[in-house]
Design a protein around this motif. Structure first.
Motif, mmCIF file in Angstrom:
data_model
loop_
_atom_site.group_PDB
_atom_site.id
_atom_site.type_symbol
_atom_site.label_atom_id
_atom_site.label_comp_id
_atom_site.label_asym_id
_atom_site.label_seq_id
_atom_site.Cartn_x
_atom_site.Cartn_y
_atom_site.Cartn_z
ATOM 1 N N UNK A 137 -6.474 36.336 5.322
ATOM 2 C CA UNK A 137 -7.881 36.735 5.252
ATOM 3 C C UNK A 137 -8.360 37.049 6.658
ATOM 4 N N UNK A 138 -9.120 38.118 6.771
ATOM 5 C CA UNK A 138 -9.720 38.487 8.045
ATOM 6 C C UNK A 138 -11.165 38.892 7.800
ATOM 7 N N UNK A 139 -11.997 38.564 8.759
ATOM 8 C CA UNK A 139 -13.403 38.942 8.721
ATOM 9 C C UNK A 139 -13.763 39.420 10.126
ATOM 10 N N UNK A 140 -14.394 40.587 10.215
ATOM 11 C CA UNK A 140 -14.684 41.144 11.539
ATOM 12 C C UNK A 140 -16.038 41.831 11.552
ATOM 13 N N UNK A 141 -16.753 41.623 12.638
ATOM 14 C CA UNK A 141 -17.954 42.396 12.928
ATOM 15 C C UNK A 141 -17.518 43.524 13.849
ATOM 16 N N UNK A 142 -17.877 44.729 13.497
ATOM 17 C CA UNK A 142 -17.400 45.919 14.194
ATOM 18 C C UNK A 142 -18.559 46.706 14.788
ATOM 19 N N UNK A 143 -18.256 47.457 15.847
ATOM 20 C CA UNK A 143 -19.203 48.414 16.434
ATOM 21 C C UNK A 143 -18.540 49.781 16.372
#
Length: 172
Positions: A137-143
Motif C-alpha cells: 500500500x502506498x499513499x502520496x501527496x503530489x504536486x
C-alpha cells in the motif's frame, strides 16, 4: 530575521528521542514547524523543519550535533530563505497491489516522467484480508506541474497500474 533549518534524525528507537530534540530547539527559542517521523525496523527516523532566530541558528546546529554522543544522528539541511511558494495542482494518490519488487520504482518512474513532485509518501506491506497474501500500500501527496492535469496523470498511472495489477486512485 528567522532562519529555517531542515534536518533528518535517526537513532535506535527508545523513549525520549523527540523530547531530546525538541528540548534543544526550545532552549534556543526555536519553533518546531513540521515533521514526519516513524519507527522503522527498530530505528526511529524522521525529518524536521524548524524556524529559529538567525543569531541562534549556529548554536542550534551545534546543540543538535552534540546529540550524536547519545546515538542520535542528525544530518542538517538548511533552507535559510524559508519555504518556497507552491506552484501547480495538488493531488493525492492511493495504491494497493499484491506485493512484489519494483512497484514503487514503476510508479515513481511515471511520476518523474510527468514532472510530478512527491510532497509526502507513506508505504507499508500488510496481510491481505482473505488469503493473507502480502499487499503493498502506498499513499502520496503530489504536486503536479502547472502544465499537467490530474486527468492526464491518472491516465498515465492507469497504464502502469494495469501492468502491475494494482489499484490506483488519484484524487485532486
Amino acid at each position: 530575521m528567522q532562519n529555517h533549518l531542515v534536518f533528518t534524525v535517526i537513532a535506535k528507537d527508545r523513549a525520549g528521542l523527540v523530547e531530546r530534540i525538541s528540548a534543544c530547539i526550545a532552549a534556543l527559542g526555536g519553533n518546531w514547524i513540521e515533521s514526519s517521523m516513524a519507527r522503522l525496523g527498530g530505528e526511529f527516523a524522521g525529518i524536521v523543519r524548524v524556524a529559529i532566530a538567525a543569531d541562534q541558528a549556529d548554536a542550534l546546529v551545534a546543540s543538535l550535533q552534540d546529540l550524536s554522543a547519545d546515538g542520535i544522528d542528525i544530518t542538517l539541511r538548511s533552507d535559510r530563505a524559508g519555504q518556497e511558494a507552491q506552484n501547480g495542482t495538488s493531488a493525492h494518490l492511493d495504491l494497493v497491489s499484491q506485493d512484489h519488487p519494483g512497484i514503487l520504482r514503476d510508479i515513481t518512474h511515471v511520476l518523474t516522467a510527468q514532472g510530478v513532485s512527491i510532497e509526502h509518501l507513506t508505504t507499508e506491506v500488510v496481510a491481505g484480508s482473505m488469503q493473507g497474501e502480502a499487499l503493498f500500500k502506498a499513499s502520496a501527496d503530489l504536486r503536479l506541474p502547472e502544465t499537467l492535469s490530474p486527468g492526464a496523470l491518472s491516465d498515465a498511472l492507469q497504464e502502469t497500474a494495469a501492468d502491475l495489477m494494482a489499484d490506483i486512485n488519484l484524487v485532486d
